[in-house]
Design an enzyme around this catalytic site. Structure first.
Site, PDB file in Angstrom:
ATOM      1  CG  ASP A 154      36.416  41.876  43.886  1.00  0.00           C
ATOM      2  OD1 ASP A 154      37.502  41.254  43.541  1.00  0.00           O
ATOM      3  OD2 ASP A 154      36.710  42.875  44.334  1.00  0.00           O
ATOM      4  CG  ASP A 170      41.143  41.032  45.940  1.00  0.00           C
ATOM      5  OD1 ASP A 170      42.060  41.490  45.348  1.00  0.00           O
ATOM      6  OD2 ASP A 170      39.903  40.939  46.103  1.00  0.00           O
TER       7      ASP A 170
END
Length: 208
Positions: A154, A170
């Site tokens: 991320d 995501d």
């Protein structure tokens, strides 16, 4: 024609040909949408993760808009947006199941909105599943994690300190989920029909 479209289960506008839905060609066209969108989103997710690992891993966050947006690499063992940390293998199995379910559902796909929705969900699931299978906390193939327990990369941090860090996969999953809820709420079906509730209402009136 309007009366037919208002009836429950009527084909969606744009999915008919002379009043009838050509099932096989239509399904092929909708699956072609998946074949275009999924590789693009998947490649974008993989490319951005690779770039940020090479340029940002182990460094201070890159501030784009102070207090609003910055880039910072983390390795997430949980679900999207950092939820469920420590349940890596569970989410790996869930992601794999989602991929299989979407591929099986695609066989009945006749709706363009649902084709886009499933494309986003599938590409997002594949993007993070790739990390979970192959990417250890320090990158591909480091051998520091057990199989199926790789960590997701991320790197997009919005409103630092107030919102979880996320990635392209995501965002695809979230957008696809929102679209799925909207389509289901509006009665749009994967097979290209729309359930307006008219049939159910007619049955209730007949029973009354």
């Amino acid at each position: 024609m309007r009366g037919l479209q208002a009836a429950g289960g009527a084909p969606l506008t744009g999915d008919t040909e002379n009043g009838a839905a050509p099932a096989a060609p239509l399904a092929a066209r909708r699956i072609a949408v998946l074949a275009v969108i999924v590789p693009i989103v998947y490649a974008l997710d993989l490319a951005t993760k690779t770039i940020v690992l090479k340029t940002l891993e182990g460094r201070e966050p890159v501030v784009v808009i102070p207090g609003v947006l910055q880039f910072r690499v983390i390795f997430n063992s949980g679900a999207a947006f950092g939820l469920g940390t420590g349940m890596t293998i569970v989410f790996t199995c869930v992601a794999a199941t989602v991929v299989v379910a979407i591929l099986r559902t695609a066989r009945n796909l006749r709706s363009l909105p649902w084709a886009i929705t499933l494309s986003l969900l599938l590409s997002g699931a594949l993007g993070n599943l790739t990390d979970r299978i192959f990417r250890w906390p320090s990158g591909f193939g480091s051998g520091r994690s057990a199989p199926l327990q790789g960590h997701v990369v991320d790197f997009v941090e919005t409103f630092p300190g107030h919102f979880p860090i996320w990635n392209v996969a995501d965002s695809a999953i979230v957008c696809g989920g929102i679209l799925a809820v909207f389509l289901a709420w509006r009665g749009y079906q994967i097979d290209g029909t729309r359930d307006t509730g008219a049939e159910q209402e007619a049955k209730e009136n007949d029973n009354g």
